[in-house]
Design an enzyme around this catalytic site. Structure first.
Site, PDB file in Angstrom:
ATOM      1  N   ARG A  34      11.492  -5.676   4.904  1.00  0.00           N
ATOM      2  CA  ARG A  34      11.186  -4.248   4.701  1.00  0.00           C
ATOM      3  C   ARG A  34      12.156  -3.361   5.496  1.00  0.00           C
ATOM      4  O   ARG A  34      12.409  -3.599   6.669  1.00  0.00           O
ATOM      5  CB  ARG A  34       9.747  -3.961   5.157  1.00  0.00           C
ATOM      6  CG  ARG A  34       9.423  -2.473   5.179  1.00  0.00           C
ATOM      7  CD  ARG A  34       7.947  -2.199   5.129  1.00  0.00           C
ATOM      8  NE  ARG A  34       7.235  -2.600   6.326  1.00  0.00           N
ATOM      9  CZ  ARG A  34       5.905  -2.494   6.461  1.00  0.00           C
ATOM     10  NH1 ARG A  34       5.165  -1.994   5.483  1.00  0.00           N
ATOM     11  NH2 ARG A  34       5.316  -2.883   7.575  1.00  0.00           N
ATOM     12  N   ARG A  44      -9.594   0.444   8.243  1.00  0.00           N
ATOM     13  CA  ARG A  44      -9.143  -0.916   8.537  1.00  0.00           C
ATOM     14  C   ARG A  44     -10.195  -1.710   9.281  1.00  0.00           C
ATOM     15  O   ARG A  44      -9.964  -2.878   9.599  1.00  0.00           O
ATOM     16  CB  ARG A  44      -7.881  -0.847   9.394  1.00  0.00           C
ATOM     17  CG  ARG A  44      -6.603  -1.060   8.591  1.00  0.00           C
ATOM     18  CD  ARG A  44      -5.425  -0.778   9.487  1.00  0.00           C
ATOM     19  NE  ARG A  44      -4.271  -1.523   9.084  1.00  0.00           N
ATOM     20  CZ  ARG A  44      -3.141  -0.947   8.635  1.00  0.00           C
ATOM     21  NH1 ARG A  44      -3.033   0.346   8.528  1.00  0.00           N
ATOM     22  NH2 ARG A  44      -2.118  -1.688   8.311  1.00  0.00           N
ATOM     23  N   ARG A  50      -0.067  -9.272  14.056  1.00  0.00           N
ATOM     24  CA  ARG A  50      -0.736  -8.290  13.180  1.00  0.00           C
ATOM     25  C   ARG A  50      -1.587  -8.984  12.140  1.00  0.00           C
ATOM     26  O   ARG A  50      -2.716  -8.581  11.879  1.00  0.00           O
ATOM     27  CB  ARG A  50       0.307  -7.421  12.459  1.00  0.00           C
ATOM     28  CG  ARG A  50       0.871  -6.357  13.342  1.00  0.00           C
ATOM     29  CD  ARG A  50       2.174  -5.872  12.811  1.00  0.00           C
ATOM     30  NE  ARG A  50       2.008  -5.027  11.641  1.00  0.00           N
ATOM     31  CZ  ARG A  50       3.002  -4.749  10.804  1.00  0.00           C
ATOM     32  NH1 ARG A  50       4.194  -5.259  10.991  1.00  0.00           N
ATOM     33  NH2 ARG A  50       2.790  -3.963   9.794  1.00  0.00           N
ATOM     34  N   LYS A  70       0.830  -1.219   0.000  1.00  0.00           N
ATOM     35  CA  LYS A  70       0.000   0.000   0.000  1.00  0.00           C
ATOM     36  C   LYS A  70       0.861   1.265   0.000  1.00  0.00           C
ATOM     37  O   LYS A  70       0.648   2.179  -0.783  1.00  0.00           O
ATOM     38  CB  LYS A  70      -0.935   0.029   1.232  1.00  0.00           C
ATOM     39  CG  LYS A  70      -1.877  -1.147   1.340  1.00  0.00           C
ATOM     40  CD  LYS A  70      -2.756  -1.048   2.575  1.00  0.00           C
ATOM     41  CE  LYS A  70      -2.000  -1.069   3.898  1.00  0.00           C
ATOM     42  NZ  LYS A  70      -1.294  -2.335   4.184  1.00  0.00           N
ATOM     43  N   ARG A 119      11.315  -1.533  11.124  1.00  0.00           N
ATOM     44  CA  ARG A 119      10.267  -1.202  12.093  1.00  0.00           C
ATOM     45  C   ARG A 119      10.186  -2.279  13.162  1.00  0.00           C
ATOM     46  O   ARG A 119      10.236  -3.463  12.845  1.00  0.00           O
ATOM     47  CB  ARG A 119       8.917  -1.095  11.370  1.00  0.00           C
ATOM     48  CG  ARG A 119       8.688   0.255  10.734  1.00  0.00           C
ATOM     49  CD  ARG A 119       7.498   0.290   9.836  1.00  0.00           C
ATOM     50  NE  ARG A 119       6.282  -0.326  10.370  1.00  0.00           N
ATOM     51  CZ  ARG A 119       5.115  -0.346   9.726  1.00  0.00           C
ATOM     52  NH1 ARG A 119       5.004   0.242   8.543  1.00  0.00           N
ATOM     53  NH2 ARG A 119       4.065  -0.927  10.252  1.00  0.00           N
TER      54      ARG A 119
HETATM   55  P1  ADP Z   1       1.499  -1.727   7.423  1.00  0.00           P
HETATM   56  O1  ADP Z   1       2.211  -0.817   6.447  1.00  0.00           O
HETATM   57  O2  ADP Z   1       2.351  -2.882   7.804  1.00  0.00           O
HETATM   58  O3  ADP Z   1       0.141  -2.143   6.939  1.00  0.00           O
HETATM   59  P2  ADP Z   1       0.915   0.649   8.969  1.00  0.00           P
HETATM   60  O4  ADP Z   1       2.128   1.482   8.982  1.00  0.00           O
HETATM   61  O5  ADP Z   1      -0.165   1.019   8.006  1.00  0.00           O
HETATM   62  O6  ADP Z   1       1.327  -0.883   8.761  1.00  0.00           O
HETATM   63  O7  ADP Z   1       0.291   0.595  10.418  1.00  0.00           O
HETATM   64  C1  ADP Z   1       1.091   0.257  11.537  1.00  0.00           C
HETATM   65  C2  ADP Z   1       0.189   0.008  12.748  1.00  0.00           C
HETATM   66  O8  ADP Z   1      -0.546   1.209  13.039  1.00  0.00           O
HETATM   67  C3  ADP Z   1      -0.879  -1.069  12.550  1.00  0.00           C
HETATM   68  O9  ADP Z   1      -0.380  -2.384  12.789  1.00  0.00           O
HETATM   69  C4  ADP Z   1      -1.905  -0.624  13.598  1.00  0.00           C
HETATM   70  O10 ADP Z   1      -1.474  -0.966  14.905  1.00  0.00           O
HETATM   71  C5  ADP Z   1      -1.843   0.893  13.490  1.00  0.00           C
HETATM   72  N1  ADP Z   1      -2.825   1.403  12.494  1.00  0.00           N
HETATM   73  C6  ADP Z   1      -2.552   1.988  11.306  1.00  0.00           C
HETATM   74  N2  ADP Z   1      -3.694   2.342  10.674  1.00  0.00           N
HETATM   75  C7  ADP Z   1      -4.717   1.963  11.495  1.00  0.00           C
HETATM   76  C8  ADP Z   1      -6.140   2.025  11.405  1.00  0.00           C
HETATM   77  N3  ADP Z   1      -6.770   2.548  10.342  1.00  0.00           N
HETATM   78  N4  ADP Z   1      -6.866   1.522  12.442  1.00  0.00           N
HETATM   79  C9  ADP Z   1      -6.265   1.008  13.528  1.00  0.00           C
HETATM   80  N5  ADP Z   1      -4.942   0.899  13.657  1.00  0.00           N
HETATM   81  C10 ADP Z   1      -4.157   1.365  12.663  1.00  0.00           C
HETATM   82  P1  ADP Z   2       2.190  -1.938   3.156  1.00  0.00           P
HETATM   83  O1  ADP Z   2       2.204  -0.432   3.177  1.00  0.00           O
HETATM   84  O2  ADP Z   2       0.960  -2.499   2.501  1.00  0.00           O
HETATM   85  O3  ADP Z   2       2.430  -2.554   4.491  1.00  0.00           O
HETATM   86  P2  ADP Z   2       4.774  -1.676   1.792  1.00  0.00           P
HETATM   87  O4  ADP Z   2       4.517  -0.751   0.652  1.00  0.00           O
HETATM   88  O5  ADP Z   2       5.484  -1.140   2.974  1.00  0.00           O
HETATM   89  O6  ADP Z   2       3.399  -2.421   2.223  1.00  0.00           O
HETATM   90  O7  ADP Z   2       5.573  -2.941   1.205  1.00  0.00           O
HETATM   91  C1  ADP Z   2       5.983  -4.019   2.069  1.00  0.00           C
HETATM   92  C2  ADP Z   2       7.363  -4.520   1.616  1.00  0.00           C
HETATM   93  O8  ADP Z   2       7.224  -5.206   0.353  1.00  0.00           O
HETATM   94  C3  ADP Z   2       8.384  -3.416   1.375  1.00  0.00           C
HETATM   95  O9  ADP Z   2       9.641  -3.904   1.763  1.00  0.00           O
HETATM   96  C4  ADP Z   2       8.314  -3.162  -0.136  1.00  0.00           C
HETATM   97  O10 ADP Z   2       9.564  -2.679  -0.656  1.00  0.00           O
HETATM   98  C5  ADP Z   2       7.983  -4.545  -0.676  1.00  0.00           C
HETATM   99  N1  ADP Z   2       7.104  -4.544  -1.854  1.00  0.00           N
HETATM  100  C6  ADP Z   2       6.074  -3.702  -2.108  1.00  0.00           C
HETATM  101  N2  ADP Z   2       5.449  -4.030  -3.272  1.00  0.00           N
HETATM  102  C7  ADP Z   2       6.086  -5.133  -3.748  1.00  0.00           C
HETATM  103  C8  ADP Z   2       5.901  -5.957  -4.912  1.00  0.00           C
HETATM  104  N3  ADP Z   2       4.928  -5.724  -5.797  1.00  0.00           N
HETATM  105  N4  ADP Z   2       6.745  -6.994  -5.070  1.00  0.00           N
HETATM  106  C9  ADP Z   2       7.726  -7.249  -4.174  1.00  0.00           C
HETATM  107  N5  ADP Z   2       7.957  -6.521  -3.069  1.00  0.00           N
HETATM  108  C10 ADP Z   2       7.149  -5.468  -2.844  1.00  0.00           C
END
Ligand code: ADP
Ligand code: ADP
Length: 227
Positions: A136, A97, A180, A22, A169
């Site tokens: 990541r 979410r 998670r 995302k 992270r």
């Molecule tokens: P990821 O990129 O791995 O999906 P995020 O950076 O978006 O993780 O979010 C990190 C953490 O922040 C989540 O695991 C959750 O604890 C909290 N969080 C983020 N967005 C939301 C949301 N919309 N509702 C509740 N918790 C959230």
């Molecule tokens: P989210 O915000 O949904 O948690 P991220 O954008 O942080 O996901 O991506 C999670 C990890 O996967 C990062 O290390 C990123 O560089 C990698 N990644 C993202 N998109 C792809 C893809 N299409 N193929 C392989 N690796 C990816």
């Protein structure tokens, strides 16, 4: 989607499990569509770094791999969307979410006489997510995202965009990742159902390489890349 110019406000929701891509894709869409990238995870991390009460409260849940309670999250998002740079809309990454957050977003946008244009689901099987998160790395200065195998920086340990140090992270550590996924995947299903019922959902195969996913998202939005 309604392109900018034809309609005053464009709100695009990016859906996907933790690690689906995302944040990576939100940056591409931001550059392509000229809308701000609003990530609730980033807002919580910034609040924590700044030492605010909201940041400290959120951190307790994040560290345990749990969702932050809806009232805190919705209040913070509402405030962010009221900022001037979001007047024309936003790309939402990591919000909503839960079903309650999706309903709150509909209401908030209804007050502004608008609605979510499209909810784009970046679909990645659960078994791939652990590897995505374990590899990541993000930059210290701005959270730019890398992967040690699939998306490495040009120079090891340094951000290509701002030269800051790359860090992992704390919540990408294996035990927290499992917590998670267990707590967030069922909630994601509810949010997907919400947008499917509203006829706003588009699914994209998130296992493709990063550039191919970007292309598929732009096609789904009816805003194909010019490159
Ligand atoms: P990821 O990129 O791995 O999906 P995020 O950076 O978006 O993780 O979010 C990190 C953490 O922040 C989540 O695991 C959750 O604890 C909290 N969080 C983020 N967005 C939301 C949301 N919309 N509702 C509740 N918790 C959230
Ligand atoms: P989210 O915000 O949904 O948690 P991220 O954008 O942080 O996901 O991506 C999670 C990890 O996967 C990062 O290390 C990123 O560089 C990698 N990644 C993202 N998109 C792809 C893809 N299409 N193929 C392989 N690796 C990816």
């Amino acid at each position: 989607m309604a392109r900018r110019g034809r309609r005053a406000v464009s709100v695009i929701v990016l859906l996907g499990a933790p690690g689906a891509g995302k944040g990576t894709q939100a940056e591409v869409l931001r550059d392509r569509l000229g809308l701000p990238h609003v990530a609730t995870g980033d807002l919580f991390r910034t609040a924590f770094r700044e030492g605010t009460e909201l940041g400290r409260e959120a951190q307790r849940f994040m560290a345990a791999g749990q969702l932050v309670p809806d009232d805190i999250t919705i209040g913070m998002l509402r405030e962010r969307l009221a900022a001037p740079d979001a007047a024309a809309g936003a790309i939402l990454d990591g919000f909503p979410r839960t079903a309650a957050q999706a309903a709150a977003l509909d209401e908030l946008l209804l007050d502004r006489a608008t609605a979510v244009d499209a909810a784009l689901l970046i679909d990645v099987p659960a078994e791939d997510l652990v590897l995505r998160l374990a590899g990541r790395w993000i930059c210290e200065a701005a959270g730019h995202v890398y992967h040690e195998v699939t998306n490495p920086p040009r120079e090891a340990g340094r951000c290509d965009l701002d030269g800051s140090r790359l860090i992992q992270r704390a919540d990408d550590e294996a035990t927290t990742v499992r917590a998670r996924l267990a707590s967030q995947l069922p909630a994601l299903e509810e949010v997907v159902d919400h947008y499917e019922r509203a006829g706003r959902l588009r699914r994209v195969d998130g296992r493709l390489p990063i550039a191919a996913v970007s292309e598929a998202l732009l096609v789904a939005l009816g805003a194909e890349s010019r490159s």
